[in-house]
Design a protein around this motif. Structure first.
Motif, PDB file in Angstrom:
ATOM      1  N   LEU A  40       0.994  -1.072  -0.079  1.00  0.00           N
ATOM      2  CA  LEU A  40      -0.085  -0.056   0.110  1.00  0.00           C
ATOM      3  C   LEU A  40       0.903   1.342  -0.069  1.00  0.00           C
ATOM      4  O   LEU A  40       2.032   1.184   0.504  1.00  0.00           O
ATOM      5  CB  LEU A  40      -0.715   0.081   1.362  1.00  0.00           C
ATOM      6  CG  LEU A  40      -1.825  -1.123   1.320  1.00  0.00           C
ATOM      7  CD1 LEU A  40      -2.792  -0.781   2.757  1.00  0.00           C
ATOM      8  CD2 LEU A  40      -2.681  -1.261   0.229  1.00  0.00           C
ATOM      9  N   ARG A  59     -12.875   2.430  -4.735  1.00  0.00           N
ATOM     10  CA  ARG A  59     -11.532   1.853  -4.134  1.00  0.00           C
ATOM     11  C   ARG A  59     -11.563   0.396  -4.344  1.00  0.00           C
ATOM     12  O   ARG A  59     -10.549  -0.272  -4.425  1.00  0.00           O
ATOM     13  CB  ARG A  59     -11.269   2.403  -2.945  1.00  0.00           C
ATOM     14  CG  ARG A  59     -10.936   4.149  -2.955  1.00  0.00           C
ATOM     15  CD  ARG A  59     -10.332   4.287  -4.140  1.00  0.00           C
ATOM     16  NE  ARG A  59      -8.798   3.970  -4.027  1.00  0.00           N
ATOM     17  CZ  ARG A  59      -7.891   4.279  -3.397  1.00  0.00           C
ATOM     18  NH1 ARG A  59      -7.836   5.581  -2.911  1.00  0.00           N
ATOM     19  NH2 ARG A  59      -6.462   3.766  -3.338  1.00  0.00           N
ATOM     20  N   GLU A 105      -9.079  -2.463  -5.837  1.00  0.00           N
ATOM     21  CA  GLU A 105      -8.054  -3.469  -5.275  1.00  0.00           C
ATOM     22  C   GLU A 105      -8.736  -4.918  -5.676  1.00  0.00           C
ATOM     23  O   GLU A 105      -7.741  -5.785  -5.997  1.00  0.00           O
ATOM     24  CB  GLU A 105      -8.736  -3.638  -3.816  1.00  0.00           C
ATOM     25  CG  GLU A 105      -8.089  -2.340  -3.038  1.00  0.00           C
ATOM     26  CD  GLU A 105      -8.590  -2.395  -1.501  1.00  0.00           C
ATOM     27  OE1 GLU A 105      -9.081  -3.545  -1.164  1.00  0.00           O
ATOM     28  OE2 GLU A 105      -8.165  -1.304  -0.847  1.00  0.00           O
ATOM     29  N   ASP A 154      -3.981   4.768  -0.383  1.00  0.00           N
ATOM     30  CA  ASP A 154      -4.620   3.445  -0.259  1.00  0.00           C
ATOM     31  C   ASP A 154      -5.329   3.335   1.006  1.00  0.00           C
ATOM     32  O   ASP A 154      -4.981   3.827   1.892  1.00  0.00           O
ATOM     33  CB  ASP A 154      -3.558   2.468  -0.433  1.00  0.00           C
ATOM     34  CG  ASP A 154      -3.087   2.271  -1.840  1.00  0.00           C
ATOM     35  OD1 ASP A 154      -3.882   2.820  -2.872  1.00  0.00           O
ATOM     36  OD2 ASP A 154      -1.933   1.829  -1.963  1.00  0.00           O
TER      37      ASP A 154
END
Length: 242
Positions: free
Chosen positions: A90, A141, A145, A94
């Motif tokens: 990360l 987000r 991922e 993030d």
């Protein structure tokens, strides 16, 4: 070692971390109006950790979620035989800790000194119901991922060692651009053992592959844990090979 979610750990800084945040446009608060940011700020605390400090432990109650604002973090899972498998890295902007489970399904620790915004999970979930923009941002987000996870599956299942290492450097470069940094040189704060764990290789194979890429003049290694991409076209072809 107890993570910062434990009772006797993190120290919260005073003041609003949103005031001078360099990665606000990347974080979940980036699309919020001023009054919505104020409500989000009301439930967060700022946490500073040294390199090597744990953030969350696998199996620990998932009481908090985090946004990384400075530094780098490794994610990992512990295998049944005690070995560690690095599952991701990360960088600023993030998000960490979003889960439908009651416990974290991974561990996370600081690679470098880091700063994080920490949100109590219950309070953040309440805000998500009241601020649709925040919920949409978080969903976006999570989708990003998922894409990274799918790319990792392809990388581990179909690519050679050289293709994996090339993909790794190109991926780090792309993430720098996303954070409004130059694409080159690439900052590589993690160890070669971390890279090997992440790529499903041995440390020796990673070191040997980097040496081969240097001999072919695709990359060069600079001081300060930086890798310069010398031949972007050839490295791209190698990274994208299947």
């Amino acid at each position: 070692m107890q993570s910062i979610s434990g009772e006797n750990s993190a120290t919260a800084a005073t003041g609003s971390p949103c005031d001078d945040c360099d990665i606000r446009d990347l974080a979940i608060c980036g699309a919020l109006r001023a009054e919505e940011v104020q409500r989000l700020t009301g439930i967060l605390s700022s946490v500073e950790l040294a390199a090597g400090d744990p953030i969350v432990d696998e199996g620990e109650a998932a009481d908090y979620v985090y946004t990384l604002t400075t530094g780098a973090v490794r994610l990992y899972k512990l295998l049944a035989d005690g070995r560690r498998s690095v599952t991701g890295f990360l960088f600023p902007g993030d998000f960490l800790g979003v889960s439908h489970r009651d416990a974290y399904g991974f561990g996370a620790e600081a690679i470098t000194p880091v700063t994080l915004c920490r949100f109590p999970r219950s309070k953040l979930e309440a805000l998500l119901k009241e601020i649709p923009t925040l919920e949409h941002r978080l969903f976006a987000r999570a989708s990003e991922e998922m894409t990274l996870m799918q790319e990792q599956i392809v990388l581990l299942g179909r690519k050679t060692a050289a293709e994996r290492v090339a993909s790794f450097f190109r991926g780090l470069s792309a993430r720098q651009v996303k954070r409004h940094l130059p694409a080159n040189p690439v900052s590589v704060p993690m160890t070669r053992t971390d890279i090997a764990d992440y790529l499903g290789l041995t440390t020796e194979t990673v070191s040997r592959t980097i040496t081969q890429l240097k001999k072919k003049k695709l990359i060069s290694v600079e001081h300060g844990s930086r890798v310069r991409i010398e031949d972007e076209e050839q490295l791209d072809e190698l990274a994208e090979a299947l």
